[in-house]
Design a protein around this motif. Structure first.
Motif, PDB file in Angstrom:
ATOM      1  N   GLY A  22       0.582  -0.764   0.256  1.00 39.67           N
ATOM      2  CA  GLY A  22       0.049  -0.540  -0.218  1.00 39.67           C
ATOM      3  C   GLY A  22       1.035   1.441   0.153  1.00 39.67           C
ATOM      4  N   THR A  23       0.383   2.318  -0.457  1.00 36.25           N
ATOM      5  CA  THR A  23       1.491   3.079  -0.888  1.00 36.25           C
ATOM      6  C   THR A  23       0.480   4.836  -0.955  1.00 36.25           C
ATOM      7  N   ASN A  24       1.043   5.986  -0.353  1.00 36.43           N
ATOM      8  CA  ASN A  24       0.318   7.141  -0.945  1.00 36.43           C
ATOM      9  C   ASN A  24       1.260   7.848  -1.266  1.00 36.43           C
ATOM     10  N   ASN A  25       1.319   9.144  -1.770  1.00 37.88           N
ATOM     11  CA  ASN A  25       2.266  10.485  -2.193  1.00 37.88           C
ATOM     12  C   ASN A  25       3.329   9.329  -2.374  1.00 37.88           C
ATOM     13  N   LEU A  26       3.870   8.618  -3.055  1.00 35.55           N
ATOM     14  CA  LEU A  26       5.048   8.194  -3.374  1.00 35.55           C
ATOM     15  C   LEU A  26       5.977   9.454  -4.929  1.00 35.55           C
ATOM     16  N   PRO A  27       6.758   9.992  -4.118  1.00 28.79           N
ATOM     17  CA  PRO A  27       7.693  11.020  -4.929  1.00 28.79           C
ATOM     18  C   PRO A  27       7.382  10.406  -7.148  1.00 28.79           C
ATOM     19  N   ASP A  28       7.600  10.568  -7.714  1.00 26.95           N
ATOM     20  CA  ASP A  28       7.951  10.393  -8.674  1.00 26.95           C
ATOM     21  C   ASP A  28       9.216  11.467  -9.433  1.00 26.95           C
ATOM     22  N   GLU A  29      10.432  11.323 -10.054  1.00 32.41           N
ATOM     23  CA  GLU A  29      11.217  11.672 -10.787  1.00 32.41           C
ATOM     24  C   GLU A  29      11.798  13.057 -11.701  1.00 32.41           C
ATOM     25  N   LYS A  30       9.959  13.173 -11.961  1.00 34.11           N
ATOM     26  CA  LYS A  30       9.208  14.578 -12.251  1.00 34.11           C
ATOM     27  C   LYS A  30       9.061  15.807 -10.892  1.00 34.11           C
ATOM     28  N   LYS A  71       3.202  10.308  -7.006  1.00 36.61           N
ATOM     29  CA  LYS A  71       1.696   9.137  -8.024  1.00 36.61           C
ATOM     30  C   LYS A  71       1.496   9.317  -6.613  1.00 36.61           C
ATOM     31  N   GLY A  72      -0.354   9.274  -7.363  1.00 36.79           N
ATOM     32  CA  GLY A  72      -1.240   8.932  -5.865  1.00 36.79           C
ATOM     33  C   GLY A  72      -0.917   7.524  -4.744  1.00 36.79           C
ATOM     34  N   HIS A  73      -2.493   7.411  -4.601  1.00 32.51           N
ATOM     35  CA  HIS A  73      -2.321   6.153  -3.871  1.00 32.51           C
ATOM     36  C   HIS A  73      -2.809   5.350  -4.790  1.00 32.51           C
ATOM     37  N   THR A  74      -1.990   3.887  -4.017  1.00 31.30           N
ATOM     38  CA  THR A  74      -1.893   2.011  -4.397  1.00 31.30           C
ATOM     39  C   THR A  74      -2.331   1.291  -3.819  1.00 31.30           C
ATOM     40  N   ASP A  75      -3.099   0.246  -3.612  1.00 32.03           N
ATOM     41  CA  ASP A  75      -3.009  -1.066  -2.954  1.00 32.03           C
ATOM     42  C   ASP A  75      -3.865  -2.260  -3.493  1.00 32.03           C
ATOM     43  N   TYR A  76      -2.413  -2.747  -3.861  1.00 30.98           N
ATOM     44  CA  TYR A  76      -2.490  -4.395  -4.591  1.00 30.98           C
ATOM     45  C   TYR A  76      -1.704  -5.377  -4.180  1.00 30.98           C
ATOM     46  N   ALA A  77      -1.984  -6.969  -4.565  1.00 33.02           N
ATOM     47  CA  ALA A  77      -1.119  -8.022  -4.262  1.00 33.02           C
ATOM     48  C   ALA A  77      -0.286  -8.584  -4.988  1.00 33.02           C
ATOM     49  N   ARG A  78       0.576  -8.515  -4.968  1.00 38.13           N
ATOM     50  CA  ARG A  78       1.658  -9.288  -5.933  1.00 38.13           C
ATOM     51  C   ARG A  78       2.160 -10.567  -5.983  1.00 38.13           C
ATOM     52  N   TYR A 109      -4.662  -5.739  -8.614  1.00 44.36           N
ATOM     53  CA  TYR A 109      -4.499  -4.259  -8.358  1.00 44.36           C
ATOM     54  C   TYR A 109      -6.170  -3.663  -7.687  1.00 44.36           C
ATOM     55  N   ARG A 110      -6.308  -3.681  -6.628  1.00 44.78           N
ATOM     56  CA  ARG A 110      -7.121  -2.639  -5.856  1.00 44.78           C
ATOM     57  C   ARG A 110      -7.700  -1.173  -6.545  1.00 44.78           C
ATOM     58  N   SER A 111      -6.312  -0.616  -6.038  1.00 42.27           N
ATOM     59  CA  SER A 111      -6.014   0.837  -6.259  1.00 42.27           C
ATOM     60  C   SER A 111      -5.442   1.552  -7.508  1.00 42.27           C
ATOM     61  N   PRO A 112      -4.947   2.211  -8.366  1.00 40.35           N
ATOM     62  CA  PRO A 112      -6.730   2.955  -9.025  1.00 40.35           C
ATOM     63  C   PRO A 112      -6.634   1.829  -9.433  1.00 40.35           C
ATOM     64  N   ASP A 113      -8.077   2.614 -10.201  1.00 40.55           N
ATOM     65  CA  ASP A 113      -8.929   2.001 -11.177  1.00 40.55           C
ATOM     66  C   ASP A 113      -7.958   1.747 -12.516  1.00 40.55           C
ATOM     67  N   LYS A 114      -7.414   2.710 -13.108  1.00 41.78           N
ATOM     68  CA  LYS A 114      -6.754   2.101 -14.536  1.00 41.78           C
ATOM     69  C   LYS A 114      -5.701   1.393 -14.303  1.00 41.78           C
TER      70      LYS A 114
END
Length: 445
Positions: free
Chosen positions: A41-49, A53-60, A87-92
């Motif tokens: 689960g992640t929230n507001n992770l940085p990006d290279e720009k 990034k937004g929230h993610t929530d997933y199993a792998r 992925y539970r989130s994001p929908d895309k």
């Protein structure tokens, strides 16, 4: 080049018959595997720009099966793997890397040991890492922890029990050239096109060669030295165009002095030169205190540095990751670098490792992060130099050793939490606190 790689693969497979013929009475074959389940689960992770990034929530889920044939000084090894996600989130991303995704050849090599009493030879697809893994550790940086292999020839010379020299040559294709099964990876999450895994992480092939020397003859002062030549075809530079290449040379040394039974140090320094006036450096220095008391604590105070450039990771003074694009410091930190290629980075930190019980380990790490060189924004302004304050904790345990039950053999668990309070390096409105959490269960058989 591909014809050569195909020959390499066939060469790795042919000795299976020879191994079986050499051992007439004993079983030379062995098999095994592992299953790794992660929930992130992640929230507001940085990006290279300089954004987030937004929230993610997933199993792998990653599964691997391996087989080995060995007799005498010969060994042939093959491992196939697959990793899919939900992925539970994001929908895309809900259609991304869904089961069954791609079954691929993760390792395929032949190894001959103790040739003439001084040399080991390993040829084929193999995992390979040296030292603290700051230079060479992950040949497939574009697919995360799904794999880390190299297509390589590796020679290891044993001068004695304490001194070795590794000579290696690698070729990393942008896309997997060995057969795969299943669907292709939808790398852009648009679900209208399919793409093969971009294993190098960039839109180019990579190849190179190097030497890595390890000397442990003086127990009070072990040391290592290395040289790596690397070429990137159709590289990511702002000057080099598709079809051209970028060449770099990296030279470094790693020192491991031991002052007393409980007090030691580590220092590593490397420089780079190459095309486009490349002049970059990487350094690490740390002091380690490991008193012989309960919970076996290890206290480390260290500083990590990679040179940077005002033009960002494309600049001529930005450190290039050679063949190391692992997560590095942490999952909440690595995304702020393009393809995890750490550069323009200064990180003084403290780290504490504890072993509170049999088969258990707890790690705490924290420190501020900086960008030594002020990077230029597209509108001509400059970003700040404070990347943020970072803290992480990880608890891992071997279930059989912890609870003493035989039916738990091969099972391990880990829990990770990371926090990044972003600084003025990030754009206004994109500087929310970053959070990362992971639960992991691994079964090896």
């Amino acid at each position: 080049m591909k014809h050569g790689l195909t020959t390499l693969a066939l060469t790795s497979l042919m000795p299976l018959a020879l191994i079986a013929a050499e051992s007439k009475t004993q079983d030379v074959f062995s098999f095994g595997g592992d299953v790794r389940l992660r929930y992130d689960g992640t929230n507001n992770l940085p990006d290279e720009k300089h954004g987030e990034k937004g929230h993610t929530d997933y199993a792998r889920i990653r599964t691997r099966l391996w087989g080995k044939a060995a007799a005498g000084n010969l060994e042939a090894f093959v491992r196939v793997a697959d990793e899919f996600r939900y992925y539970r989130s994001p929908d895309k991303d809900k259609g991304k890397q869904r089961f069954p995704d791609v079954l691929f050849v993760d390792n395929l090599y032949l190894k001959a040991s103790d040739i003439f009493g001084v040399m080991d030879v390993k040829v084929g697809r193999q995992d390979m890492a040296f030292g603290a893994k700051r230079i060479i550790s992950d040949g497939t940086g574009g697919d995360g922890s799904r794999s880390s292999n190299f297509d390589a020839l590796r020679l290891t010379f044993h001068f004695d029990n304490a001194r070795t020299l590794d000579a290696f040559a690698v070729y990393q294709a942008r896309e997997d050239w060995l057969p795969t099964a299943g669907k292709t990876h939808d790398a852009k999450s648009k679900h209208t096109k399919s793409y093969d895994y971009n294993t190098t992480g960039y839109n180019h092939n990579e190849y190179g060669a190097g030497l890595y020397y390890t000397d442990k003859s003086n127990k009070a002062f072990p040391w290592e030295a290395y040289y790596v030549w690397k070429v990137e075809e159709g590289a990511h530079s702002k000057v080099i165009k598709e079809g051209d290449s970028f060449t770099s040379h990296t030279v470094g040394v790693r020192l491991l002095p031991r002052f007393t039974e409980t007090f030691s140090g580590e220092a590593e320094f490397a420089v780079q030169a190459g095309d486009e006036s490349l002049a970059a450096a990487m350094a690490y220095g740390g002091l380690i205190y490991a008193p012989k008391v309960a919970w076996k604590p290890t206290f480390t105070a260290g500083v990590q540095y990679m040179s940077g450039d005002e033009d960002g990771w494309r600049g001529s003074n930005a450190w290039h990751p050679v063949f190391n694009r692992e997560t590095g410091v942490g999952e909440a930190v690595a995304p702020m670098f393009n393809k995890y290629a750490y550069n323009n980075f200064l990180y003084p930190h403290v780290k504490v490792d504890l072993k509170p019980g049999e088969g258990q380990k707890v790690t705490f790490q924290a420190g501020p992060m900086f960008a030594p060189v002020r990077e230029q924004a597209a509108n001509g302004s400059s970003y700040g130099t404070f990347r943020g304050a970072y803290a992480a904790v990880k608890y891992s345990l071997d279930l059989q050793k912890t609870f003493g039950a035989d039916f738990l053999k091969g099972l391990s668990m880990a829990f990770t939490g990371e926090y990044l309070s972003k600084g003025d390096y990030f754009a206004d409105g994109k500087d929310g606190d970053a959070l990362f959490g992971r639960m992991e269960l691994v079964y090896k058989f």
